[in-house]
Design an enzyme around this catalytic site. Structure first.
Site, mmCIF file in Angstrom:
data_model
loop_
_atom_site.group_PDB
_atom_site.id
_atom_site.type_symbol
_atom_site.label_atom_id
_atom_site.label_comp_id
_atom_site.label_asym_id
_atom_site.label_seq_id
_atom_site.Cartn_x
_atom_site.Cartn_y
_atom_site.Cartn_z
ATOM 1 N N GLN A 119 39.877 24.467 42.459
ATOM 2 C CA GLN A 119 38.630 24.148 43.147
ATOM 3 C C GLN A 119 37.833 23.146 42.329
ATOM 4 O O GLN A 119 37.662 23.384 41.149
ATOM 5 C CB GLN A 119 37.817 25.414 43.397
ATOM 6 C CG GLN A 119 38.488 26.277 44.460
ATOM 7 C CD GLN A 119 37.688 27.512 44.852
ATOM 8 O OE1 GLN A 119 38.151 28.308 45.626
ATOM 9 N NE2 GLN A 119 36.503 27.680 44.321
ATOM 10 N N HIS A 145 34.642 27.177 49.369
ATOM 11 C CA HIS A 145 34.346 28.498 48.792
ATOM 12 C C HIS A 145 32.847 28.811 48.943
ATOM 13 O O HIS A 145 32.041 28.459 48.078
ATOM 14 C CB HIS A 145 34.750 28.486 47.308
ATOM 15 C CG HIS A 145 34.802 29.854 46.706
ATOM 16 N ND1 HIS A 145 35.400 30.122 45.505
ATOM 17 C CD2 HIS A 145 34.336 31.043 47.133
ATOM 18 C CE1 HIS A 145 35.294 31.397 45.224
ATOM 19 N NE2 HIS A 145 34.635 31.990 46.196
ATOM 20 N N ARG A 181 41.284 35.001 46.078
ATOM 21 C CA ARG A 181 41.516 33.799 45.276
ATOM 22 C C ARG A 181 42.703 33.053 45.868
ATOM 23 O O ARG A 181 43.722 33.671 46.245
ATOM 24 C CB ARG A 181 41.830 34.144 43.805
ATOM 25 C CG ARG A 181 40.627 34.538 42.982
ATOM 26 C CD ARG A 181 39.604 33.401 42.833
ATOM 27 N NE ARG A 181 38.422 33.800 42.079
ATOM 28 C CZ ARG A 181 37.254 34.196 42.626
ATOM 29 N NH1 ARG A 181 37.118 34.241 43.943
ATOM 30 N NH2 ARG A 181 36.233 34.520 41.866
HETATM 31 P P1 NDP Z 1 36.409 45.285 43.149
HETATM 32 O O1 NDP Z 1 36.632 45.328 41.676
HETATM 33 O O2 NDP Z 1 35.438 46.227 43.751
HETATM 34 O O3 NDP Z 1 37.770 45.492 43.912
HETATM 35 C C1 NDP Z 1 38.964 44.986 43.477
HETATM 36 C C2 NDP Z 1 40.033 45.913 43.961
HETATM 37 O O4 NDP Z 1 41.291 45.287 43.740
HETATM 38 C C3 NDP Z 1 40.048 47.233 43.237
HETATM 39 O O5 NDP Z 1 40.074 48.262 44.197
HETATM 40 C C4 NDP Z 1 41.366 47.162 42.466
HETATM 41 O O6 NDP Z 1 42.044 48.362 42.443
HETATM 42 C C5 NDP Z 1 42.189 46.275 43.334
HETATM 43 N N1 NDP Z 1 43.337 45.705 42.640
HETATM 44 C C6 NDP Z 1 43.430 45.161 41.415
HETATM 45 N N2 NDP Z 1 44.666 44.753 41.158
HETATM 46 C C7 NDP Z 1 45.399 45.056 42.241
HETATM 47 C C8 NDP Z 1 46.740 44.903 42.569
HETATM 48 N N3 NDP Z 1 47.609 44.386 41.693
HETATM 49 N N4 NDP Z 1 47.139 45.303 43.775
HETATM 50 C C9 NDP Z 1 46.266 45.857 44.655
HETATM 51 N N5 NDP Z 1 44.966 46.054 44.380
HETATM 52 C C10 NDP Z 1 44.544 45.653 43.197
HETATM 53 O O7 NDP Z 1 36.002 43.776 43.482
HETATM 54 P P2 NDP Z 1 35.414 43.152 44.810
HETATM 55 O O8 NDP Z 1 35.983 43.886 45.959
HETATM 56 O O9 NDP Z 1 33.964 43.008 44.710
HETATM 57 O O10 NDP Z 1 36.047 41.689 44.706
HETATM 58 C C11 NDP Z 1 37.466 41.496 44.763
HETATM 59 C C12 NDP Z 1 37.814 40.059 44.491
HETATM 60 O O11 NDP Z 1 37.296 39.234 45.533
HETATM 61 C C13 NDP Z 1 37.190 39.482 43.214
HETATM 62 O O12 NDP Z 1 37.950 39.780 42.080
HETATM 63 C C14 NDP Z 1 37.194 38.005 43.507
HETATM 64 O O13 NDP Z 1 38.436 37.431 43.144
HETATM 65 C C15 NDP Z 1 37.046 37.940 45.021
HETATM 66 N N6 NDP Z 1 35.699 37.527 45.407
HETATM 67 C C16 NDP Z 1 35.556 36.395 46.172
HETATM 68 C C17 NDP Z 1 34.322 35.936 46.509
HETATM 69 C C18 NDP Z 1 34.149 34.741 47.392
HETATM 70 O O14 NDP Z 1 33.068 34.151 47.415
HETATM 71 N N7 NDP Z 1 35.152 34.349 48.138
HETATM 72 C C19 NDP Z 1 33.097 36.591 46.015
HETATM 73 C C20 NDP Z 1 33.368 37.840 45.334
HETATM 74 C C21 NDP Z 1 34.613 38.239 45.005
HETATM 75 P P3 NDP Z 1 41.759 49.551 41.477
HETATM 76 O O15 NDP Z 1 40.428 49.295 40.886
HETATM 77 O O16 NDP Z 1 41.819 50.698 42.391
HETATM 78 O O17 NDP Z 1 42.841 49.499 40.479
#
Ligand code: NDP
Length: 399
Positions: free
Chosen positions: A314, A333, A285
């Site tokens: 956006q 995006h 994001r």
């Molecule tokens: P997941 O839920 O699989 O992964 C998110 C990860 O972020 C988890 O491992 C979580 O850790 C970790 N996390 C949360 N908070 C923190 C923090 N403060 N510091 C470090 N790590 C943190 O989601 P995805 O991988 O599928 O997607 C991630 C993000 O990518 C989405 O939330 C979205 O914002 C973005 N995205 C963008 C897209 C695009 O088109 N550009 C499309 C899809 C997603 P844990 O669970 O271990 O606590």
């Protein structure tokens, strides 16, 4: 009967497609962790067709109208006079895609007394004031995994394009030039570099897996550590803090959700701790990075390149500095809305709506907020609070 208010991006400037470059898309039966793809009872669209724009309507019109619901689709989402705000007062469900987000701020939620569910056609529900949604007992859902691998492909593409200086070299050719030195004086191999991801969730882990054959050193920071076997398989180095990781990395990719803990995580102070001349690829994001700090770091040379596809707000206003800063490789995006991804999230949206209207439980992996609290995937990956502040600036794009 319910009013379903759906905000989608505009059709192509040349009109809704009548043909496509390819006749089909590959069939994928399972995501890498074994999660099944969406399982709606039915779909009313052709996989591989444009579904995320207004005319595509996520393939939902027939389904919703056959059930007697009102289905309003608009791209006019920003500002108090937008069609979106005009329909909010009696909407029961709002569907929005992160690519063209209908920001559901606390003020807008207050204007929507009948709103019961905010459904994200994609992943990332930070365009909803999650705190306000919890307080109003609005269910928030998203289609977990639908486009995680799509984004990971974009990340790798942009990493290579920055490190190898692809975009300026491509521009040389288009401009009729052939100055090799201009192209290569910023071009390196990624082989041997240290590459780290902030978060190793679905996208972050996929990026690490895709990068392994490039013979780079792989690092990650996450709140929860991956299993020992995964760390071993991909030869990963885990770091207990973001700072600890970025100081050793040549390339950093950001793959965590936006929530109050991660907002502006990459500010001047954090960027100053990175290796000089590092690259950032952020497809998570825009607001996880401080807009002006990124531009400053590219000007000063602290960063050699920045790419990604996410902005705040956006659509990005014309005067957004990321449009004009040096050495950037930004796209709009788009990474999570390839035609392949759209097929998956349109089916996922249909599944959630079928469950909602039939009173069946929505899969835990699609839940972000339920019964006034973070739930399902939301409870694992998000924190309470609001990250929509400043989203009203999106209206500036129209002006
Ligand atoms: P997941 O839920 O699989 O992964 C998110 C990860 O972020 C988890 O491992 C979580 O850790 C970790 N996390 C949360 N908070 C923190 C923090 N403060 N510091 C470090 N790590 C943190 O989601 P995805 O991988 O599928 O997607 C991630 C993000 O990518 C989405 O939330 C979205 O914002 C973005 N995205 C963008 C897209 C695009 O088109 N550009 C499309 C899809 C997603 P844990 O669970 O271990 O606590």
């Amino acid at each position: 009967m319910a009013k379903v208010l759906c905000v989608l991006y505009d059709d192509p400037t040349s009109g809704y497609p009548t043909s496509y470059p390819r006749n089909d898309i590959p069939t994928i039966s399972k995501y890498p962790d074994g999660q099944t793809l969406p399982t709606p009872n039915n779909i009313d669209f052709t996989p591989g067709h444009l579904l995320g724009s207004v005319t595509g309507g996520l393939g939902l019109r027939k389904f919703l109208e056959d059930l007697g619901h009102e289905f309003v689709v608009t791209s006019d989402k920003d500002g108090p006079d937008s069609e979106f705000e005009r329909h909010l007062h009696d909407a029961e469900i709002v569907i929005s895609q992160p690519f063209w987000p209908a920001y559901l701020t606390a003020e807008r939620i207050a204007k929507a007394p009948k709103l019961k569910m905010a459904l994200t056609a994609g992943i990332g529900s930070d365009h909803v004031d999650l705190q306000a949604a919890m307080e109003r007992n609005i269910t928030v859902t998203e289609i977990t995994y639908c486009n995680s691998n799509s984004v990971a492909e974009h990340v790798v593409m942009q990493m290579l394009s920055l490190v190898r200086n692809y975009i300026p070299s491509y521009q040389q050719v288009v401009a009729g030039g052939w100055n090799i030195a201009d192209c290569v004086s910023r071009s390196y191999d990624i082989e041997g570099m240290h590459v780290g991801t902030v978060a190793a969730g679905r996208i972050g882990l996929r990026v690490l897996k895709l990068l392994k054959p490039f013979d780079v050193h792989l690092h990650y920071f996450d709140r929860h550590r991956l299993s020992e076997s995964v760390e071993k398989e991909f030869n990963l180095t885990w770091h207990p803090t973001v700072e600890d990781m970025i100081k050793v990395c040549d390339v950093v990719t950001i793959n965590c959700p936006l929530h109050p803990e991660t907002e502006h995580l990459f500010n001047d102070a954090m960027i100053a701790k990175m290796k000089k001349g590092a690259y950032i690829v952020n497809t998570a994001r825009g607001k996880i990075c401080d807009r002006d700090a990124i531009a400053r770091a590219l000007e000063s040379g602290q960063l050699s390149g920045y790419a990604g596809d996410v902005w705040f707000p956006q659509p990005a206003p014309q005067d957004h500095p990321w449009r004009t800063m040096p050495w950037h490789g930004m796209t709009p995006h788009i990474s999570g809305t390839s035609l392949s991804a759209q097929t998956r999230y349109a089916a996922g949206v249909r599944e959630v709506l079928e469950c909602w209207f039939e009173g069946r439980p929505i899969r835990n992996e699609y839940l972000i907020i339920k019964d006034g609290n973070l739930a399902g995937v939301g409870a694992h990956s998000y924190s309470k609070g609001n990250a929509t502040g400043g989203s009203e600036e999106a209206e500036k794009f129209k002006k």
